[in-house]
Each structure stands twice: as structure tokens, then as C-alpha cells.
Design an enzyme around this catalytic site. Structure first.
Site, PDB file in Angstrom:
ATOM      1  N   LYS A  13       0.826  -1.212   0.000  1.00 34.39           N
ATOM      2  CA  LYS A  13       0.000   0.000   0.000  1.00 34.39           C
ATOM      3  C   LYS A  13       0.862   1.265   0.000  1.00 34.39           C
ATOM      4  CE  LYS A  13      -2.277  -1.065   3.819  1.00 34.39           C
ATOM      5  NZ  LYS A  13      -1.710  -2.381   4.202  1.00 34.39           N
ATOM      6  N   ARG A  88      -9.154   1.000   9.338  1.00 32.36           N
ATOM      7  CA  ARG A  88      -8.846  -0.401   9.640  1.00 32.36           C
ATOM      8  C   ARG A  88      -9.949  -1.064  10.447  1.00 32.36           C
ATOM      9  NH1 ARG A  88      -2.859   0.320   9.220  1.00 32.36           N
ATOM     10  NH2 ARG A  88      -1.781  -1.628   9.583  1.00 32.36           N
ATOM     11  N   ARG A 127      11.659  -7.823   4.686  1.00 34.90           N
ATOM     12  CA  ARG A 127      11.665  -6.416   5.111  1.00 34.90           C
ATOM     13  C   ARG A 127      12.252  -6.288   6.520  1.00 34.90           C
ATOM     14  NH1 ARG A 127       6.243  -2.822   4.656  1.00 34.90           N
ATOM     15  NH2 ARG A 127       5.713  -3.604   6.715  1.00 34.90           N
ATOM     16  N   ARG A 133      12.152  -3.114  11.182  1.00 38.69           N
ATOM     17  CA  ARG A 133      10.971  -2.572  11.865  1.00 38.69           C
ATOM     18  C   ARG A 133      10.520  -3.551  12.930  1.00 38.69           C
ATOM     19  NH1 ARG A 133       6.127  -0.503   8.030  1.00 38.69           N
ATOM     20  NH2 ARG A 133       4.828  -1.381   9.672  1.00 38.69           N
ATOM     21  N   ARG A 144      -0.484  -8.850  13.466  1.00 40.97           N
ATOM     22  CA  ARG A 144      -0.967  -7.847  12.498  1.00 40.97           C
ATOM     23  C   ARG A 144      -1.881  -8.495  11.452  1.00 40.97           C
ATOM     24  NH1 ARG A 144       4.382  -5.437  10.341  1.00 40.97           N
ATOM     25  NH2 ARG A 144       3.071  -4.044   9.119  1.00 40.97           N
TER      26      ARG A 144
HETATM   27  P1  AMP Z   1       1.141   0.262   9.097  1.00 41.99           P
HETATM   28  O1  AMP Z   1       2.417   0.958   8.778  1.00 41.99           O
HETATM   29  O2  AMP Z   1      -0.040   0.849   8.366  1.00 41.99           O
HETATM   30  O3  AMP Z   1       1.227  -1.229   8.924  1.00 41.99           O
HETATM   31  O4  AMP Z   1       0.832   0.532  10.635  1.00 41.99           O
HETATM   32  C1  AMP Z   1       1.740   0.139  11.646  1.00 41.99           C
HETATM   33  C2  AMP Z   1       1.015  -0.003  12.975  1.00 41.99           C
HETATM   34  O5  AMP Z   1       0.430   1.257  13.346  1.00 41.99           O
HETATM   35  C3  AMP Z   1      -0.150  -0.969  12.990  1.00 41.99           C
HETATM   36  O6  AMP Z   1       0.250  -2.316  13.190  1.00 41.99           O
HETATM   37  C4  AMP Z   1      -0.974  -0.435  14.171  1.00 41.99           C
HETATM   38  O7  AMP Z   1      -0.362  -0.760  15.401  1.00 41.99           O
HETATM   39  C5  AMP Z   1      -0.826   1.059  13.966  1.00 41.99           C
HETATM   40  N1  AMP Z   1      -1.862   1.594  13.060  1.00 41.99           N
HETATM   41  C6  AMP Z   1      -1.651   2.177  11.846  1.00 41.99           C
HETATM   42  N2  AMP Z   1      -2.803   2.557  11.285  1.00 41.99           N
HETATM   43  C7  AMP Z   1      -3.786   2.192  12.155  1.00 41.99           C
HETATM   44  C8  AMP Z   1      -5.193   2.293  12.152  1.00 41.99           C
HETATM   45  N3  AMP Z   1      -5.853   2.847  11.110  1.00 41.99           N
HETATM   46  N4  AMP Z   1      -5.880   1.826  13.229  1.00 41.99           N
HETATM   47  C9  AMP Z   1      -5.240   1.285  14.277  1.00 41.99           C
HETATM   48  N5  AMP Z   1      -3.902   1.135  14.347  1.00 41.99           N
HETATM   49  C10 AMP Z   1      -3.170   1.583  13.293  1.00 41.99           C
END
Ligand code: AMP
Length: 187
Positions: A13, A88, A127, A133, A144
Site C-alpha cells: 500500500k 482499519r 523487510r 521494523r 498484524r
Molecule cells: P502500518 O504501517 O499501516 O502497517 O501501521 C503500523 C502499525 O500502526 C499498525 O500495526 C498499528 O499498530 C498502527 N496503526 C496504523 N494505522 C492504524 C489504524 N488505522 N488503526 C489502528 N492502528 C493503526
């Protein structure tokens, strides 16, 4: 044009959102990036969400909705928003509809990056090795993926009811995925 880039973690994404920013001038709104920035700044919010993120769980709806609201207000003149990693949950999707409606806008399309969970596990392992990360470690990634399947996947039906979902093969190479997304968006 306001679109949601939808898909499981590591589906690509962020990569595709950045291309759309470069090609079309849209503004990418990634709650994951916002939360990582909050952590990097050492803010109180960043400290509050750190452990939740590292474990791979979702932070609260209130936190991410407020981040999105602020980011939209700060980018009022944007020709379009790309929502990346948000919404989400159904509550987030409903809040987003409300926020957009207040500005006379709406989600036009949901581009769904379709991906095979097993291959995502491989992608993430790579990654993790390259970028380190914390939430890419195998245990957190499982959490996740599970959060995606239980809390986020129901959004497909939410947006399908509105006739907005377009599927794209997220396992193809970056260029192919980009072309497929362009085809969906037109112009
Ligand atoms: P991402 O980079 O989008 O995979 O987000 C990394 C982490 O941030 C996720 O695993 C959640 O812990 C938190 N996070 C990001 N976006 C959201 C969201 N829309 N709702 C809840 N937690 C989020």
C-alpha cells in the site's frame, strides 16, 4: 478523487501510495507513518502507542481518527487523498465518511490489493532483515495479519455495499500493480 488503498500488511500500500503522490499530486495519509513520526518525535502520543504497535495490535480508533482529522485539515487544498492503512475498523470507516461529508466529499474508490498471506509472511521476513521494523518480527506480524483478518477485512463488505471496491493483484511486481491501479483510476 479520494481513495482508500486497502489490503493486508505488507501488500504494498505504501509503495503504491507514494507513486500516486508523485504521478497525480494526491496527498498520502498514512496513519502508520503518522504514528511512527509521533514515536520518533518522542511525543506523549508516541510513547503511548509504542508498545501496542510493536506487538502488532491496532491502536485505538479515537487516536487514528484524530490524526486523520488533523491531517485533512492541514491539507485542505489537496486534489485528492489516498488513505493508506486507514480505515482499519468499521468505526474508523464510519468516522471517515462523516469527516469527508462535512467537507462535501466522499470516498470515491477503494483499491483492494489482493495478496496471499503466506507470501506476505515471506515478504515481511525480508523487510524485517532489511529495515528492522520492530513490528515486522514474525510474532508481531502474525498479530498484524490476525488484526487484519478479524477487524479490517469486514470493511470489504462495507465498501462493496457502496459499490466502491476494485480488486488489483497485489502479488504482481510493483510496475504491474501500479499499471493496474492506473487502469482502475483512469486518466
Ligand atoms: P502500518 O504501517 O499501516 O502497517 O501501521 C503500523 C502499525 O500502526 C499498525 O500495526 C498499528 O499498530 C498502527 N496503526 C496504523 N494505522 C492504524 C489504524 N488505522 N488503526 C489502528 N492502528 C493503526
Amino acid at each position: 478523487m479520494n481513495l482508500v488503498l486497502f489490503g493486508p500488511p505488507a501488500a504494498g500500500k505504501g509503495t503504491q501510495a507514494k507513486r500516486l503522490v508523485a504521478e497525480r499530486g494526491y496527498v498520502q495519509l498514512s496513519t502508520g507513518d503518522m504514528l511512527r513520526a509521533a514515536r520518533a518525535s518522542g511525543s506523549e502520543l508516541g510513547q503511548r502507542v509504542a508498545a501496542i504497535m510493536d506487538a502488532g495490535s491496532l491502536v485505538s480508533d479515537e487516536i487514528v481518527i484524530e490524526l486523520i482529522e488533523d491531517a485533512m485539515a492541514a491539507n485542505k487544498g489537496a486534489p485528492g487523498f489516498i488513505f493508506d492503512g486507514f480505515p482499519r475498523t468499521i468505526a474508523q470507516a464510519e468516522a471517515l465518511d462523516g469527516l469527508l461529508a462535512r467537507h462535501g466529499k466522499r470516498i470515491d474508490l477503494v483499491v483492494r490489493l489482493e495478496a496471499d498471506p503466506e507470501r506476505l509472511v515471506e515478504r515481511i521476513a525480508k523487510r524485517f532483515a532489511e529495515e528492522g521494523r520492530a513490528d515486522d518480527n514474525p510474532e508481531s506480524f502474525k498479530v498484524r495479519l490476525n488484526a487484519y483478518l478479524t477487524q479490517t477485512a469486514p470493511l470489504v463488505a462495507y465498501y462493496q455495499e457502496q459499490g466502491k471496491v476494485r480488486g488489483v493483484d497485489g502479488m504482481a511486481d510493483i510496475e504491474c500493480v501500479a499499471r493496474a491501479i492506473s487502469g482502475v483510476l483512469g486518466g
